[in-house]
Motif scaffolding. Structure first.
Motif, PDB file in Angstrom:
ATOM      1  N   SER A 111      27.896   3.761 -41.652  1.00  0.00           N
ATOM      2  CA  SER A 111      26.697   4.115 -42.425  1.00  0.00           C
ATOM      3  C   SER A 111      26.621   3.256 -43.687  1.00  0.00           C
ATOM      4  N   TYR A 112      25.429   3.066 -44.185  1.00  0.00           N
ATOM      5  CA  TYR A 112      25.291   2.323 -45.431  1.00  0.00           C
ATOM      6  C   TYR A 112      24.020   2.769 -46.154  1.00  0.00           C
ATOM      7  N   ARG A 113      24.088   2.719 -47.435  1.00  0.00           N
ATOM      8  CA  ARG A 113      22.908   3.043 -48.240  1.00  0.00           C
ATOM      9  C   ARG A 113      22.098   1.773 -48.470  1.00  0.00           C
ATOM     10  N   LYS A 114      20.859   1.942 -48.793  1.00  0.00           N
ATOM     11  CA  LYS A 114      19.975   0.800 -48.988  1.00  0.00           C
ATOM     12  C   LYS A 114      20.472  -0.111 -50.091  1.00  0.00           C
ATOM     13  N   ASP A 115      21.024   0.484 -51.138  1.00  0.00           N
ATOM     14  CA  ASP A 115      21.479  -0.312 -52.275  1.00  0.00           C
ATOM     15  C   ASP A 115      22.752  -1.087 -51.976  1.00  0.00           C
ATOM     16  N   ASP A 116      23.473  -0.722 -50.941  1.00  0.00           N
ATOM     17  CA  ASP A 116      24.753  -1.341 -50.661  1.00  0.00           C
ATOM     18  C   ASP A 116      24.620  -2.709 -49.997  1.00  0.00           C
ATOM     19  N   TYR A 117      23.465  -3.009 -49.453  1.00  0.00           N
ATOM     20  CA  TYR A 117      23.310  -4.244 -48.699  1.00  0.00           C
ATOM     21  C   TYR A 117      22.029  -4.958 -49.135  1.00  0.00           C
ATOM     22  N   SER A 118      22.106  -6.248 -49.150  1.00  0.00           N
ATOM     23  CA  SER A 118      20.910  -7.037 -49.393  1.00  0.00           C
ATOM     24  C   SER A 118      20.082  -7.059 -48.119  1.00  0.00           C
ATOM     25  N   SER A 119      18.855  -7.498 -48.219  1.00  0.00           N
ATOM     26  CA  SER A 119      17.984  -7.591 -47.045  1.00  0.00           C
ATOM     27  C   SER A 119      18.599  -8.513 -46.002  1.00  0.00           C
ATOM     28  N   GLU A 120      19.218  -9.594 -46.463  1.00  0.00           N
ATOM     29  CA  GLU A 120      19.834 -10.538 -45.548  1.00  0.00           C
ATOM     30  C   GLU A 120      21.007  -9.903 -44.810  1.00  0.00           C
ATOM     31  N   SER A 121      21.802  -9.120 -45.508  1.00  0.00           N
ATOM     32  CA  SER A 121      22.946  -8.442 -44.886  1.00  0.00           C
ATOM     33  C   SER A 121      22.480  -7.448 -43.837  1.00  0.00           C
ATOM     34  N   ARG A 122      21.433  -6.707 -44.163  1.00  0.00           N
ATOM     35  CA  ARG A 122      20.918  -5.735 -43.195  1.00  0.00           C
ATOM     36  C   ARG A 122      20.403  -6.434 -41.946  1.00  0.00           C
ATOM     37  N   ARG A 123      19.690  -7.538 -42.140  1.00  0.00           N
ATOM     38  CA  ARG A 123      19.172  -8.279 -40.983  1.00  0.00           C
ATOM     39  C   ARG A 123      20.321  -8.814 -40.129  1.00  0.00           C
ATOM     40  N   LYS A 124      21.389  -9.290 -40.790  1.00  0.00           N
ATOM     41  CA  LYS A 124      22.543  -9.815 -40.058  1.00  0.00           C
ATOM     42  C   LYS A 124      23.211  -8.704 -39.242  1.00  0.00           C
ATOM     43  N   LEU A 125      23.349  -7.522 -39.852  1.00  0.00           N
ATOM     44  CA  LEU A 125      23.962  -6.397 -39.152  1.00  0.00           C
ATOM     45  C   LEU A 125      23.117  -5.994 -37.940  1.00  0.00           C
ATOM     46  N   GLU A 126      21.811  -5.918 -38.120  1.00  0.00           N
ATOM     47  CA  GLU A 126      20.917  -5.543 -37.030  1.00  0.00           C
ATOM     48  C   GLU A 126      20.955  -6.578 -35.907  1.00  0.00           C
ATOM     49  N   GLN A 127      21.012  -7.869 -36.286  1.00  0.00           N
ATOM     50  CA  GLN A 127      21.050  -8.930 -35.293  1.00  0.00           C
ATOM     51  C   GLN A 127      22.353  -8.871 -34.479  1.00  0.00           C
ATOM     52  N   ASP A 128      23.476  -8.616 -35.173  1.00  0.00           N
ATOM     53  CA  ASP A 128      24.760  -8.505 -34.480  1.00  0.00           C
ATOM     54  C   ASP A 128      24.752  -7.347 -33.493  1.00  0.00           C
ATOM     55  N   GLU A 129      24.196  -6.220 -33.905  1.00  0.00           N
ATOM     56  CA  GLU A 129      24.121  -5.054 -33.012  1.00  0.00           C
ATOM     57  C   GLU A 129      23.237  -5.347 -31.806  1.00  0.00           C
ATOM     58  N   LEU A 130      22.112  -6.029 -32.048  1.00  0.00           N
ATOM     59  CA  LEU A 130      21.204  -6.370 -30.965  1.00  0.00           C
ATOM     60  C   LEU A 130      21.889  -7.282 -29.949  1.00  0.00           C
ATOM     61  N   GLU A 131      22.570  -8.310 -30.439  1.00  0.00           N
ATOM     62  CA  GLU A 131      23.249  -9.239 -29.543  1.00  0.00           C
ATOM     63  C   GLU A 131      24.349  -8.550 -28.733  1.00  0.00           C
ATOM     64  N   ALA A 132      25.044  -7.611 -29.357  1.00  0.00           N
ATOM     65  CA  ALA A 132      26.103  -6.887 -28.651  1.00  0.00           C
ATOM     66  C   ALA A 132      25.520  -6.043 -27.525  1.00  0.00           C
ATOM     67  N   ARG A 133      24.381  -5.376 -27.808  1.00  0.00           N
ATOM     68  CA  ARG A 133      23.754  -4.553 -26.763  1.00  0.00           C
ATOM     69  C   ARG A 133      23.176  -5.407 -25.648  1.00  0.00           C
ATOM     70  N   ILE A 134      22.678  -6.572 -25.965  1.00  0.00           N
ATOM     71  CA  ILE A 134      22.161  -7.473 -24.927  1.00  0.00           C
ATOM     72  C   ILE A 134      23.291  -7.933 -24.009  1.00  0.00           C
ATOM     73  N   GLU A 135      24.453  -8.245 -24.578  1.00  0.00           N
ATOM     74  CA  GLU A 135      25.604  -8.632 -23.762  1.00  0.00           C
ATOM     75  C   GLU A 135      26.030  -7.499 -22.842  1.00  0.00           C
ATOM     76  N   GLU A 136      25.978  -6.278 -23.349  1.00  0.00           N
ATOM     77  CA  GLU A 136      26.317  -5.121 -22.525  1.00  0.00           C
ATOM     78  C   GLU A 136      25.306  -4.962 -21.387  1.00  0.00           C
ATOM     79  N   LEU A 137      24.025  -5.190 -21.687  1.00  0.00           N
ATOM     80  CA  LEU A 137      22.987  -5.110 -20.659  1.00  0.00           C
ATOM     81  C   LEU A 137      23.229  -6.148 -19.558  1.00  0.00           C
ATOM     82  N   LYS A 138      23.599  -7.356 -19.938  1.00  0.00           N
ATOM     83  CA  LYS A 138      23.873  -8.407 -18.950  1.00  0.00           C
ATOM     84  C   LYS A 138      25.038  -8.022 -18.048  1.00  0.00           C
ATOM     85  N   GLU A 139      26.045  -7.396 -18.647  1.00  0.00           N
ATOM     86  CA  GLU A 139      27.206  -6.972 -17.868  1.00  0.00           C
ATOM     87  C   GLU A 139      26.822  -5.875 -16.879  1.00  0.00           C
ATOM     88  N   ILE A 140      26.000  -4.929 -17.336  1.00  0.00           N
ATOM     89  CA  ILE A 140      25.548  -3.851 -16.446  1.00  0.00           C
ATOM     90  C   ILE A 140      24.696  -4.413 -15.317  1.00  0.00           C
TER      91      ILE A 140
END
Length: 485
Positions: free
Chosen positions: A227-256
Motif C-alpha cells: 500500500s502507499y499514500r499519494k504523498d509517498d510517491y511522485s507521479s512518475e513512481s506511481r506510473r512505474k509501479l502500475e506499468q510493472d504490475e501490468l507487465e507482470a500480469r501480461i506475462e502471466e496471461l501469456k503463460e496461461i
C-alpha cells in the motif's frame, strides 16, 4: 515458535537455527517427544507401538525373535532400552545408531499429515543416548514428508498477504524442473496474492510447493507492504509501479494462454475435482479480479490475449457452476491419456535421479524410498531395479530383497552384463561362492572385457576368504548403472 502449526515449519526453525531442545507433538492418543542437539534429531520417545525401539530393532533384524518377545527383561531402571541392549551385548553401537535413525525418520514422517496437533518446542540441554549421533537428514525428511502428506488449506492461509523472495538454491536438487522454474521467479520478490498459479500447477500443488521452498529455507517470507499514500510517491513512481504490475500480469496471461489446450476447467480455475460450488465461485472471482478486461488500461495493444484468457476462465466457471453442465463435462474427462503416461515417466525419472544422488551420498534407506516410488510410477525399467538392488545390498535387512530385484533386472534385460555383475558381487559378499561364480561367468560371456567381473572372478579363483574380499567389494560400481547404448 512458528506461525504455522505443522511439523515442517517447526523442523525448519529447529534445523536451520541449530536449536537444542525438545519438540513435543500431541494429538488425541498420540504423543511423541523428539530431542535435538544443534538442529539434529538424536532421539524420540513415542507411544506409537510400531515406532518403539524394540519394534524397530526387530524390523531391521538387529535382534532375534526370542529377544524381541522378551524385550522387557532387558529394560534397566533409568536407562534407555538401546543402551541396555548394547551394554548387555545384544546389539552393537552401529546397530543402535541405525535403529535410532530409522525410528526418528519414521516417527517424524508419521506426523506430517496433521495440522491439528499440539506442537511445542522447549529449549533445554539434551544428552545424546549414543556415543555418535544418529544419521538423520532433516531436509530429506522435510521434502519426503511434504510430498506425501495430504494438502491442507492452512498452507494457502499462511501465504496470504505474504511476499516471497529467493534466499538460496542449496536444496534445489530435490526439485523437479517445473519447481525449479517456479523458484527462479522469486529472484524478484513476489507478492503471492498478485501471482497467478503457474500453468503446470494446480492451486494445491502451488501452495504445497511454496511451503516446501519455505521449509527448506530457500526463500524469505515476509508480510507484503504494497500500500502507499499519494504523498509517498511522485507521479512518475506511481506510473512505474502500475506499468510493472501490468507487465507482470501480461506475462502471466501469456503463460496461461500457452496451456489452454492442455488444462481442463478444474485446472484452469485451480480447484480440485471435488470442489464445491462455493470454492468454484471463490476461485473464479479471485481470477476475475486479476484478469478481467477492465483491469487493463487502454494502452494495452493486445486485447485479444486478455479476452481469450478471460473467456476461457468464464467458460470454465459457467460449466462447473451448473450441476448438469458439470456432470456432462465430468463424463467427458476420459481416463489417463498418453500425455499422462509420459508425465508419469518423467516423474519416475526425477525420482530415479534423486535416488541415485542419495545412493552416491551413502544414504541408502532414503535412496530406496525414492527408487521404489520411481518403480511404482513406471514399472518396466531395468535401470531402476539395478540401482534399487544396489542400495538394498548395502543394508543387512534388505539383502534378500536385493537378490530379488537383481533377478528382476536380469529378467527384464538378460543381455545386460551389469545385472549379473551386481548379483555376483552380492553373493560374493555373502560368501556364496558357487552362486557368485555362476553369475560372474555369465557376465563375462556377455561382455568378455568387463573388468569388475574379471577381477571378482580372479579373486574368487584364488580361494580368498570372505574377509579378504573387502577391497574387491569396494570397487567402483558406477558402471552397473550406465545405460547400454
Amino acid at each position: 515458535m512458528s506461525s504455522l502449526n505443522h511439523v515442517g515449519a517447526f523442523l525448519k526453525e529447529i534445523f536451520f537455527n541449530s536449536r537444542t531442545g525438545r519438540l513435543s507433538f500431541k494429538r488425541q492418543e498420540i504423543e511423541k517427544h523428539f530431542f535435538f542437539i544443534k538442529g539434529k534429531p538424536i532421539q524420540v520417545k513415542t507411544n506409537v507401538r510400531s515406532e518403539r525401539l524394540g519394534e524397530i530393532l526387530f524390523k531391521l533384524q538387529k535382534i532375534q525373535d526370542q529377544t524381541f518377545q522378551n524385550i522387557e527383561d532387558f529394560i534397566q531402571p533409568n536407562q534407555p532400552l538401546g543402551e541396555s541392549l548394547k551394554r548387555g551385548g545384544v546389539i552393537k553401537e552401529a546397530d543402535l545408531r541405525e535403529a535410532l535413525s530409522f525410528q526418528i525418520r519414521e516417527s517424524l514422517l508419521g506426523i506430517f499429515s496433521y495440522f491439528d496437533g499440539e506442537l511445542s518446542f522447549q529449549e533445554r540441554e539434551v544428552q545424546s543416548p549414543t556415543e555418535e549421533l544418529p544419521a538423520v537428514d532433516v531436509p530429506f525428511i522435510i521434502d519426503y514428508g511434504l510430498r506425501r502428506m495430504k494438502y491442507n488449506s492452512s498452507l494457502q492461509k499462511f501465504f496470504a498477504g505474504r511476499k516471497i523472495a529467493l534466499k538460496n538454491i542449496r536444496y534445489a536438487y530435490f526439485l523437479t524442473d517445473e519447481e525449479k522454474a517456479l523458484l527462479e521467479r522469486f529472484s524478484t520478490p513476489q507478492v503471492i496474492d498478485r501471482m497467478a498459479v503457474p500453468a503446470r500447477f494446480s492451486q494445491e500443488n502451488f501452495f504445497r510447493c511454496l511451503y516446501l521452498f519455505y521449509c527448506l529455507d530457500m526463500v524469505e517470507v515476509s508480510t507484503a507492504d504494497t500500500s502507499y499514500r499519494k504523498d509517498d510517491y511522485s507521479s512518475e513512481s506511481r506510473r512505474k509501479l502500475e506499468q510493472d504490475e501490468l507487465e507482470a500480469r501480461i506475462e502471466e496471461l501469456k503463460e496461461i494462454k500457452s496451456q489452454l489446450r492442455t488444462r481442463n476447467h478444474y485446472e484452469l480455475l485451480g480447484v480440485s475435482r471435488v470442489a464445491n460450488e462455493e470454492e468454484i465461485k471463490k476461485a473464479y472471482f479471485n481470477l476475475a479480479r486479476k484478469y478481467h478486461p477492465d483491469r487493463f488500461n487502454t494502452a494495452l495493444t493486445d486485447h485479444g490475449l486478455v479476452n481469450e484468457v478471460f473467456n476461457a476462465i468464464t467458460t470454465a466457471y459457467r460449466t462447473l457452476s451448473e450441476s448438469d453442465k458439470r456432470k456432462q463435462y465430468d463424463q467427458q474427462l476420459v481416463a489417463p491419456s498418453q500425455e499422462t503416461a509420459d508425465d508419469l515417466a518423467r516423474k519416475a525419472e526425477i525420482k530415479y535421479r534423486q535416488g541415485r544422488t542419495l545412493y552416491n551420498q551413502g544414504m541408502y534407506e532414503e535412496a530406496i524410498i525414492f527408487l521404489e516410488e520411481a518403480i511404482r510410477l513406471k514399472r518396466a525399467k531395468a535401470d531402476y531395479y539395478l540401482l534399487l538392488a544396489m542400495a538394498e545390498s548395502k543394508l543387512p535387512a534388505y539383502k534378500k530383497k536385493a537378490e530379488e530385484d537383481f533377478l528382476r533386472a536380469i529378467e527384464m534385460e538378460p543381455w545386460n552384463a551389469e545385472g549379473y555383475v551386481g548379483l555376483g558381487l552380492l553373493y560374493l559378499g555373502e560368501g556364496l561362492k558357487i552362486k557368485a561364480r555362476k553369475h560372474l561367468q555369465k557376465a563375462l560371456e556377455i561382455e568378455p572385457d568387463h573388468h569388475q567381473a574379471r577381477a571378482a572372478l580372479a579373486e574368487l579363483e584364488k580361494g580368498e576368504k570372505k574377509t579378504g574380499l573387502k577391497g574387491l567389494l569396494e570397487l567402483d560400481l558406477s558402471k552397473i548403472f550406465k545405460k547400454k547404448k
